[in-house]
Design a protein around this motif. Structure first.
Motif, PDB file in Angstrom:
ATOM      1  N   THR A  40      -6.569  -5.472   3.779  1.00 53.72           N
ATOM      2  CA  THR A  40      -6.323  -4.212   3.069  1.00 53.72           C
ATOM      3  C   THR A  40      -6.932  -3.029   3.811  1.00 53.72           C
ATOM      4  O   THR A  40      -6.415  -1.910   3.730  1.00 53.72           O
ATOM      5  CB  THR A  40      -6.869  -4.264   1.635  1.00 53.72           C
ATOM      6  N   ASP A  41      -8.005  -3.273   4.547  1.00 55.71           N
ATOM      7  CA  ASP A  41      -8.566  -2.212   5.389  1.00 55.71           C
ATOM      8  C   ASP A  41      -7.621  -1.901   6.550  1.00 55.71           C
ATOM      9  O   ASP A  41      -7.442  -0.732   6.921  1.00 55.71           O
ATOM     10  CB  ASP A  41      -9.941  -2.615   5.923  1.00 55.71           C
ATOM     11  N   THR A  42      -7.020  -2.929   7.132  1.00 51.70           N
ATOM     12  CA  THR A  42      -6.045  -2.696   8.194  1.00 51.70           C
ATOM     13  C   THR A  42      -4.846  -1.913   7.672  1.00 51.70           C
ATOM     14  O   THR A  42      -4.369  -0.969   8.315  1.00 51.70           O
ATOM     15  CB  THR A  42      -5.581  -4.031   8.802  1.00 51.70           C
ATOM     16  N   ALA A  43      -4.349  -2.276   6.497  1.00 52.82           N
ATOM     17  CA  ALA A  43      -3.226  -1.546   5.892  1.00 52.82           C
ATOM     18  C   ALA A  43      -3.588  -0.080   5.657  1.00 52.82           C
ATOM     19  O   ALA A  43      -2.764   0.818   5.863  1.00 52.82           O
ATOM     20  CB  ALA A  43      -2.813  -2.217   4.582  1.00 52.82           C
ATOM     21  N   ASP A  44      -4.822   0.162   5.245  1.00 58.25           N
ATOM     22  CA  ASP A  44      -5.291   1.535   5.066  1.00 58.25           C
ATOM     23  C   ASP A  44      -5.229   2.303   6.379  1.00 58.25           C
ATOM     24  O   ASP A  44      -4.855   3.485   6.415  1.00 58.25           O
ATOM     25  CB  ASP A  44      -6.720   1.523   4.521  1.00 58.25           C
ATOM     26  N   LEU A  77      -9.211   9.383  11.977  1.00 55.05           N
ATOM     27  CA  LEU A  77      -8.501   8.961  10.768  1.00 55.05           C
ATOM     28  C   LEU A  77      -9.341   9.048   9.503  1.00 55.05           C
ATOM     29  O   LEU A  77      -8.791   8.960   8.398  1.00 55.05           O
ATOM     30  CB  LEU A  77      -8.016   7.516  10.921  1.00 55.05           C
ATOM     31  N   GLY A  78     -10.654   9.178   9.660  1.00 53.51           N
ATOM     32  CA  GLY A  78     -11.526   9.078   8.492  1.00 53.51           C
ATOM     33  C   GLY A  78     -11.609   7.654   7.989  1.00 53.51           C
ATOM     34  O   GLY A  78     -12.024   7.398   6.861  1.00 53.51           O
ATOM     35  N   TRP A  79     -11.240   6.691   8.862  1.00 54.95           N
ATOM     36  CA  TRP A  79     -11.156   5.279   8.459  1.00 54.95           C
ATOM     37  C   TRP A  79     -12.476   4.563   8.688  1.00 54.95           C
ATOM     38  O   TRP A  79     -13.193   4.812   9.665  1.00 54.95           O
ATOM     39  CB  TRP A  79     -10.075   4.574   9.281  1.00 54.95           C
ATOM     40  N   ALA A  80     -12.808   3.670   7.799  1.00 56.27           N
ATOM     41  CA  ALA A  80     -13.920   2.738   7.968  1.00 56.27           C
ATOM     42  C   ALA A  80     -13.642   1.530   7.085  1.00 56.27           C
ATOM     43  O   ALA A  80     -13.008   1.651   6.028  1.00 56.27           O
ATOM     44  CB  ALA A  80     -15.254   3.379   7.592  1.00 56.27           C
ATOM     45  N   PRO A  81     -14.081   0.347   7.492  1.00 55.42           N
ATOM     46  CA  PRO A  81     -13.849  -0.842   6.663  1.00 55.42           C
ATOM     47  C   PRO A  81     -14.625  -0.751   5.357  1.00 55.42           C
ATOM     48  O   PRO A  81     -15.729  -0.210   5.311  1.00 55.42           O
ATOM     49  CB  PRO A  81     -14.367  -1.986   7.540  1.00 55.42           C
ATOM     50  N   THR A  82     -14.027  -1.291   4.294  1.00 55.49           N
ATOM     51  CA  THR A  82     -14.670  -1.269   2.978  1.00 55.49           C
ATOM     52  C   THR A  82     -14.970  -2.663   2.450  1.00 55.49           C
ATOM     53  O   THR A  82     -15.719  -2.807   1.488  1.00 55.49           O
ATOM     54  CB  THR A  82     -13.781  -0.541   1.955  1.00 55.49           C
ATOM     55  N   VAL A  83     -14.367  -3.700   3.066  1.00 53.86           N
ATOM     56  CA  VAL A  83     -14.554  -5.081   2.612  1.00 53.86           C
ATOM     57  C   VAL A  83     -15.312  -5.842   3.690  1.00 53.86           C
ATOM     58  O   VAL A  83     -14.862  -5.941   4.832  1.00 53.86           O
ATOM     59  CB  VAL A  83     -13.201  -5.763   2.336  1.00 53.86           C
ATOM     60  N   SER A  84     -16.475  -6.385   3.338  1.00 56.52           N
ATOM     61  CA  SER A  84     -17.284  -7.131   4.303  1.00 56.52           C
ATOM     62  C   SER A  84     -16.628  -8.463   4.629  1.00 56.52           C
ATOM     63  O   SER A  84     -15.747  -8.954   3.901  1.00 56.52           O
ATOM     64  CB  SER A  84     -18.681  -7.383   3.736  1.00 56.52           C
ATOM     65  N   LEU A  85     -17.065  -9.061   5.714  1.00 57.31           N
ATOM     66  CA  LEU A  85     -16.560 -10.376   6.094  1.00 57.31           C
ATOM     67  C   LEU A  85     -16.813 -11.385   4.985  1.00 57.31           C
ATOM     68  O   LEU A  85     -15.930 -12.180   4.625  1.00 57.31           O
ATOM     69  CB  LEU A  85     -17.228 -10.833   7.397  1.00 57.31           C
ATOM     70  N   GLU A  86     -18.010 -11.359   4.423  1.00 53.99           N
ATOM     71  CA  GLU A  86     -18.363 -12.323   3.371  1.00 53.99           C
ATOM     72  C   GLU A  86     -17.469 -12.159   2.141  1.00 53.99           C
ATOM     73  O   GLU A  86     -16.962 -13.143   1.586  1.00 53.99           O
ATOM     74  CB  GLU A  86     -19.832 -12.162   2.989  1.00 53.99           C
ATOM     75  N   GLU A  87     -17.275 -10.910   1.700  1.00 56.73           N
ATOM     76  CA  GLU A  87     -16.424 -10.656   0.539  1.00 56.73           C
ATOM     77  C   GLU A  87     -14.978 -11.015   0.848  1.00 56.73           C
ATOM     78  O   GLU A  87     -14.273 -11.588   0.012  1.00 56.73           O
ATOM     79  CB  GLU A  87     -16.522  -9.188   0.135  1.00 56.73           C
ATOM     80  N   GLY A  88     -14.519 -10.669   2.057  1.00 53.42           N
ATOM     81  CA  GLY A  88     -13.153 -11.001   2.444  1.00 53.42           C
ATOM     82  C   GLY A  88     -12.897 -12.494   2.485  1.00 53.42           C
ATOM     83  O   GLY A  88     -11.822 -12.966   2.084  1.00 53.42           O
ATOM     84  N   LEU A  89     -13.878 -13.267   2.960  1.00 59.79           N
ATOM     85  CA  LEU A  89     -13.733 -14.722   2.970  1.00 59.79           C
ATOM     86  C   LEU A  89     -13.643 -15.277   1.550  1.00 59.79           C
ATOM     87  O   LEU A  89     -12.848 -16.195   1.278  1.00 59.79           O
ATOM     88  CB  LEU A  89     -14.906 -15.363   3.714  1.00 59.79           C
ATOM     89  N   ALA A  90     -14.443 -14.728   0.655  1.00 56.90           N
ATOM     90  CA  ALA A  90     -14.402 -15.184  -0.741  1.00 56.90           C
ATOM     91  C   ALA A  90     -13.030 -14.891  -1.360  1.00 56.90           C
ATOM     92  O   ALA A  90     -12.452 -15.735  -2.055  1.00 56.90           O
ATOM     93  CB  ALA A  90     -15.511 -14.505  -1.545  1.00 56.90           C
ATOM     94  N   ARG A  91     -12.490 -13.702  -1.097  1.00 60.11           N
ATOM     95  CA  ARG A  91     -11.175 -13.349  -1.633  1.00 60.11           C
ATOM     96  C   ARG A  91     -10.084 -14.242  -1.037  1.00 60.11           C
ATOM     97  O   ARG A  91      -9.162 -14.673  -1.742  1.00 60.11           O
ATOM     98  CB  ARG A  91     -10.847 -11.888  -1.325  1.00 60.11           C
ATOM     99  N   ARG A  96       0.830  -1.202   0.000  1.00 59.44           N
ATOM    100  CA  ARG A  96       0.000   0.000   0.000  1.00 59.44           C
ATOM    101  C   ARG A  96       0.870   1.261   0.000  1.00 59.44           C
ATOM    102  O   ARG A  96       0.590   2.233  -0.722  1.00 59.44           O
ATOM    103  CB  ARG A  96      -0.924  -0.026   1.208  1.00 59.44           C
ATOM    104  N   LEU A  97       1.920   1.269   0.800  1.00 58.30           N
ATOM    105  CA  LEU A  97       2.825   2.423   0.842  1.00 58.30           C
ATOM    106  C   LEU A  97       3.479   2.663  -0.509  1.00 58.30           C
ATOM    107  O   LEU A  97       3.587   3.806  -0.972  1.00 58.30           O
ATOM    108  CB  LEU A  97       3.896   2.198   1.915  1.00 58.30           C
ATOM    109  N   VAL A  98       3.921   1.596  -1.148  1.00 59.02           N
ATOM    110  CA  VAL A  98       4.531   1.706  -2.468  1.00 59.02           C
ATOM    111  C   VAL A  98       3.535   2.292  -3.465  1.00 59.02           C
ATOM    112  O   VAL A  98       3.856   3.197  -4.244  1.00 59.02           O
ATOM    113  CB  VAL A  98       5.046   0.337  -2.949  1.00 59.02           C
ATOM    114  N   ALA A  99       2.303   1.790  -3.423  1.00 62.26           N
ATOM    115  CA  ALA A  99       1.262   2.286  -4.330  1.00 62.26           C
ATOM    116  C   ALA A  99       0.986   3.765  -4.111  1.00 62.26           C
ATOM    117  O   ALA A  99       0.654   4.497  -5.061  1.00 62.26           O
ATOM    118  CB  ALA A  99      -0.023   1.479  -4.143  1.00 62.26           C
ATOM    119  N   ASP A 100       1.161   4.231  -2.865  1.00 62.31           N
ATOM    120  CA  ASP A 100       0.907   5.629  -2.541  1.00 62.31           C
ATOM    121  C   ASP A 100       2.116   6.526  -2.762  1.00 62.31           C
ATOM    122  O   ASP A 100       2.060   7.731  -2.484  1.00 62.31           O
ATOM    123  CB  ASP A 100       0.441   5.760  -1.090  1.00 62.31           C
TER     124      ASP A 100
END
Length: 351
Positions: free
Chosen positions: A243-247, A318-332, A41-45
């Motif tokens: 990826t939400d934690t990295a954010d 931080l303006g942070w909030a999760p963007t990936v649900s548990l269900e979507e994260g499990l599928a990934r 994530r840092l590299v991408a930014d």
């Protein structure tokens, strides 16, 4: 804010304020699960990354060995590797000199193994954090982000858990993380060390160790097992996709808060391990039965029964909030694991 224990709070992330582009960021534990995702994530930014990885005779960079993003950053001169050991104060100090931000993720994390080898957890998690704090203090590093864990709360007195909840060490691992957090607090109060403590709840996703519950379940199901061997199914956890934690780490590197501030990263939704198993069955299409294995059950007084975060401060600060649900994260995660599962070892118990 409205909070629903089943669906989580109704929050939306805000755009990141500022940018790490052009800054030099040292990440301890870059070779690990969360660390490798944070490096990418840092590299991408646009940050220049010093990836502090555990020294080994093979020169392995852990998960970064499989990261094309990091490989390209090395070729472009946007990243460099520092092999070392967080327990060595001189090398830690030399590595931190001249950087703008330190993200301290290096740690021993497996709770069951902390029952077996507690001293190693003290040396890595407590002494290692002390070494980082001393180096940041010596060099006047502008920002340090310390990595905590929701395990420091133990079984909570009330939920959802806020940052003000008392800390309780129910395992040697959590005791060492409490010690590290308190060291950071003391350096903020005593020396105004610009440290922020980020407290992720249960992060999951690709690259997570097989000792964790989600890859344990998914690996067995994807291997075609008729029975899934697990411990206690009743504890409840607040799962956050990696990826939400990295954010959250990137945002913590940029935020303007008082030294010693603690910020949780969690979804505000809790599910039992049994419910996670059912979701994993759905993702994989498996009908395997669950078998309780005695070796996987933690000592009664050490098991944390429920973790449920209050993400209010993370959103406000931080303006942070999760963007990936548990269900979507499990599928990934299942998709990532599928070609990597070894049927011979999928059911092996990892401390």
């Amino acid at each position: 804010m409205t909070t629903n224990p089943d669906s989580g709070p109704d929050l939306r992330p805000r755009p990141t304020e500022g940018s790490v582009a052009g800054t030099t960021v040292l990440v301890t534990g870059s070779d690990g699960f969360i660390g490798s995702h944070t490096v990418e994530r840092l590299v991408a930014d646009g940050a220049r990354v010093k990836a502090f990885c555990l020294y080994n005779s093979n020169g392995s960079l852990g998960w970064l060995d499989q990261s094309e993003v990091f490989a390209q950053a090395l070729r472009d001169g946007q990243a460099e590797v520092v092999l070392g050991d967080i327990r060595d104060p001189e090398h830690v100090a030399a590595s931190i000199e001249g950087v703008d931000v330190v993200l301290h993720l290096a740690a021993l994390i497996a709770i069951p193994f902390s029952y077996v080898a507690p001293r190693s957890y003290v040396e890595t998690n407590v002494i290692g954090t002390l070494n980082v704090l001393e180096a940041v203090r010596r060099h006047g590093t502008p920002r340090l982000v310390n990595t905590s864990t929701s395990e420091v709360y133990g079984t909570p007195e009330e939920v959802p858990i806020t940052e003000h909840h008392p800390l309780r060490g129910q395992s040697p691992y959590s005791a060492t993380k409490i010690s590290a957090d308190k060291l950071c607090e003391s350096y903020a109060l005593s020396f105004e060390t610009p440290v922020v403590t980020l407290r992720p709840f249960n992060t999951f996703g690709p690259r997570q160790s097989a000792r964790a519950v989600i890859p344990t379940v998914l690996s067995q199901l994807l291997a075609g097992a008729d029975q899934v061997r697990l411990g206690d199914l009743t504890p409840k956890r607040d799962f956050t996709y990696v990826t939400d934690t990295a954010d959250g780490f990137v945002r913590a590197a940029l935020c303007d808060v008082a030294p010693g501030t603690t910020i949780q990263l969690g979804t505000g939704r809790t599910v039992s391990i049994g419910e996670v198993v059912e979701l994993c069955r759905t993702v994989t299409g498996s009908t395997a039965e669950i078998v309780t294995e005695e070796a996987r059950i933690r000592p009664e007084g050490s098991e944390v029964q429920i973790l449920l975060s209050d993400p209010t401060r993370a959103h406000e600060v931080l303006g942070w909030a999760p963007t990936v649900s548990l269900e979507e994260g499990l599928a990934r995660t299942a998709e990532w694991l599928r070609p990597r599962v070894d049927p011979e070892t999928a059911a092996r118990y990892h401390r």
